[in-house]
Design an enzyme around this catalytic site. Structure first.
Site, short mmCIF file in Angstrom:
data_model
loop_
_atom_site.label_atom_id
_atom_site.label_comp_id
_atom_site.label_asym_id
_atom_site.label_seq_id
_atom_site.Cartn_x
_atom_site.Cartn_y
_atom_site.Cartn_z
N HIS A 12 16.36 13.62 75.30
CA HIS A 12 16.07 14.12 74.02
C HIS A 12 16.29 15.91 74.11
O HIS A 12 15.75 16.75 73.36
CB HIS A 12 14.61 14.20 73.51
CG HIS A 12 13.61 14.68 74.66
ND1 HIS A 12 12.37 13.93 74.95
CD2 HIS A 12 13.46 15.88 75.32
CE1 HIS A 12 11.74 14.72 75.92
NE2 HIS A 12 12.45 15.71 76.08
N HIS A 59 6.16 19.18 73.50
CA HIS A 59 6.56 20.20 74.44
C HIS A 59 5.73 21.50 73.85
O HIS A 59 5.93 22.62 74.47
CB HIS A 59 7.94 20.50 74.48
CG HIS A 59 8.58 19.54 74.90
ND1 HIS A 59 8.87 18.24 74.38
CD2 HIS A 59 9.34 19.26 76.24
CE1 HIS A 59 9.80 17.67 74.99
NE2 HIS A 59 9.92 18.03 76.24
N HIS A 192 15.05 15.69 86.04
CA HIS A 192 15.18 17.04 85.88
C HIS A 192 14.08 18.01 86.15
O HIS A 192 12.80 17.67 86.24
CB HIS A 192 15.79 17.48 84.40
CG HIS A 192 14.82 17.00 83.23
ND1 HIS A 192 14.01 15.88 83.19
CD2 HIS A 192 14.29 18.02 82.26
CE1 HIS A 192 13.29 15.79 82.04
NE2 HIS A 192 13.63 17.17 81.38
N GLU A 239 9.05 12.86 82.38
CA GLU A 239 9.15 12.07 81.24
C GLU A 239 9.60 10.78 81.22
O GLU A 239 9.56 10.16 80.13
CB GLU A 239 10.33 12.88 80.36
CG GLU A 239 9.97 14.22 80.02
CD GLU A 239 10.89 15.26 79.28
OE1 GLU A 239 12.06 14.83 79.29
OE2 GLU A 239 10.50 16.08 78.50
C1 DHB Z 1 15.74 20.82 78.67
C2 DHB Z 1 15.13 19.50 78.92
C3 DHB Z 1 13.92 19.08 78.47
O1 DHB Z 1 13.42 17.71 78.49
C4 DHB Z 1 13.27 19.78 77.27
O2 DHB Z 1 12.17 19.12 76.79
C5 DHB Z 1 13.91 20.88 77.01
C6 DHB Z 1 14.79 21.32 77.63
C7 DHB Z 1 16.96 21.33 79.11
O3 DHB Z 1 17.44 20.62 80.16
O4 DHB Z 1 17.23 22.32 78.84
FE FE Z 2 11.58 17.52 77.50
#
Ligand code: DHB
Ligand code: FE
Length: 295
Positions: A12, A59, A192, A239
């Site tokens: 997302h 978020h 991530h 997530e």
């Molecule tokens: C990014 C990843 C995310 O899950 C998010 O909510 C906001 C930004 C990113 O990789 O930039």
């Molecule tokens: Fe996110």
């Protein structure tokens, strides 16, 4: 009765929304990622879900650190998007299904999940971007029941708790006395980490293991704690909880329709997993509660 047609786990990341807004889908960076969704579009055209029940994580748009529900279920007639600061075009409001929302809420509370109920709920990129990916050109006709899981403020719910939430949501959907086809979504990237010493961290072998487990043996993932997942998948890799909740709703008999795994999209490992329900668990199967008790 309502029937769960299947589930989809999808990334997302806001950068995807920016790429869509700028028409960059065919550029070399983006093409392998967006092409991964073609099979999902075909499958969605076949199954034509009436409703989407979406596990996603807010978020900081609708909930902030001062008030942070662990699990929140939307019960609104529509859900408005707003600019969170990423500069993405604000999308049109999304239709809700308040009757199904309240049915799910009543079943969850009876099933010992004391959720927060939201008759107003702003939705952020974690809700909007997946609808753009799965139904390009604004083609999402399904009504949406959003379920937000806290991934922002510790303590976070455990993978086991999220899996059980998904199972309870699955029971609630299948007990709904309307002839609806329901798709369950879980949104979030795989590994991530956006900040700190490990910014940019990606763990491909862990992600691929998770995709296999989600498809074939999801309960194995419930042995981890949320902190284990943060360690192995990065801070925001937690997530994965949304994918685990989605999978809990589907029951045992699923078949994998499609998957795509692509590194990197922004700072993340992007994933897509499309699962179809082969057989609905019998009504009441696995039901731990007797509700409505007097019925
Ligand atoms: C990014 C990843 C995310 O899950 C998010 O909510 C906001 C930004 C990113 O990789 O930039
Ligand atoms: Fe996110």
């Amino acid at each position: 009765m309502a029937r769960i047609v299947g589930g989809i786990g999808t990334s997302h990341v806001p950068a995807i929304g920016a790429a869509i807004a700028k028409g960059r889908q065919q550029e070399p960076y983006w093409k392998p990622f967006f092409d991964g969704y073609i099979r999902a579009h075909e499958w969605l055209a076949e199954v034509q879900p009436d409703v989407v029940v979406m596990f996603y994580n807010d978020h900081g748009l609708n909930f902030f650190l001062d008030k942070m529900p662990t699990f929140a279920v939307g019960a609104a007639a529509e859900y408005r998007n707003a600019d969170e600061g990423w500069g993405l075009p604000v999308q049109r409001p999304f239709a809700g299904d308040p009757a199904l929302s309240w049915h799910v809420i009543e079943w969850l509370v009876a099933d010992e999940f004391d959720v927060t109920t939201c008759q107003e709920m702003l939705v952020d990129h974690a809700f909007v971007v997946p609808t753009q990916l799965l139904w390009p050109d604004g083609g999402c006709k399904a009504r949406i029941v959003p379920i937000a899981i806290n991934t922002v403020q510790h303590p976070l719910p455990s993978p086991m708790r999220c899996f059980k939430l998904g199972q309870a949501v699955g029971r609630a959907i299948r007990s709904y006395d309307k002839d609806l086809k329901v798709l369950v979504l879980g949104t979030g990237s795989l590994s991530h980490q956006l900040d700190g010493e490990r910014a940019g961290f990606i763990n491909k072998s862990f992600d691929l293991m998770c995709l296999d487990r989600l498809a074939h043996s999801p309960e194995v993932l419930t042995d981890y704690s949320s902190l284990d997942i943060i360690e192995m998948a990065g801070t925001q890799g937690v997530e994965l909880l949304m994918w685990i909740a989605m999978r809990g709703a589907l029951g045992d008999d699923v078949t994998e329709v499609h998957r795509n795994y692509h590194i990197p999209i922004s700072n993340t490992a992007a994933g897509l997993l499309v699962l179809e329900c082969v057989r609905q668990p019998a009504t009441g199967e696995g039901l731990r509660m007797a509700w409505p008790a007097s019925a």
